[in-house]
Design an enzyme around this catalytic site. Structure first.
Site, PDB file in Angstrom:
ATOM      1  N   CYS A 136      45.364  38.343  36.953  1.00  0.00           N
ATOM      2  CA  CYS A 136      44.280  38.721  36.864  1.00  0.00           C
ATOM      3  C   CYS A 136      43.285  37.809  36.390  1.00  0.00           C
ATOM      4  CB  CYS A 136      44.062  39.959  35.821  1.00  0.00           C
ATOM      5  SG  CYS A 136      44.620  39.645  34.244  1.00  0.00           S
ATOM      6  N   THR A 137      42.123  38.123  36.190  1.00  0.00           N
ATOM      7  CA  THR A 137      41.149  36.864  35.841  1.00  0.00           C
ATOM      8  C   THR A 137      41.427  36.146  34.451  1.00  0.00           C
ATOM      9  OG1 THR A 137      39.340  38.245  36.790  1.00  0.00           O
ATOM     10  CG2 THR A 137      38.540  36.663  35.256  1.00  0.00           C
TER      11      THR A 137
END
Length: 141
Positions: free
Chosen positions: A73-74
């Site tokens: 994810c980020t």
């Protein structure tokens, strides 16, 4: 996984040495995946995080439980929650998260003095949740 190990384990196209496709999940929302992702990753296509759990179940429906599940994810937070769900509720014992997410992966390339365009397994823009909105990692594909 720390970014160096993620980079080494997955290679550019997420193919294993035996040619089998690896299960790599992009746990970010659809608008994040649309502007950049790791080559070969499967985006969950969510609108918000609350959509994640049913999408994980669908994405892993036919995945063998004896093989690792990779996710990113980020910044790493969503993967902690999603990884716990995949282990505890879906029964996959080997879940490998990109520690610190794409943000940390990009920093790793910079720290290693690697030109992101040539070395990065991530292609495009990393959507971030601050005034920048997007952080270019490589040219959009």
């Amino acid at each position: 996984l720390d970014p160096a190990r993620w980079h080494a384990e997955l290679g550019g196209d997420f193919e294993s040495s035996g040619g089998a496709k690896r299960t790599v999940l992009d746990v970010r929302n659809h608008y994040e995946s649309a502007v950049g992702t790791f080559a070969g990753a499967t985006p969950l296509g969510t609108e918000t995080f609350k959509d994640t759990y049913p999408r994980l179940a669908a994405a892993l429906k036919d995945a063998p439980k004896d093989e690792p599940v990779y996710m990113f994810c980020t910044g790493g937070i969503r993967c902690v929650k999603a990884g716990s769900y995949v282990k505890q509720k879906l029964g996959f014992p080997d879940v490998r998260r990109l520690r610190g997410g794409v943000v940390n992966y990009t920093r790793h390339l910079e720290d290693e003095d690697k030109a992101a365009e040539a070395a990065s397994r991530f292609r495009g823009v990393n959507y971030v949740f601050d005034d920048r909105v997007g952080e270019a990692v490589t040219e959009p594909s």
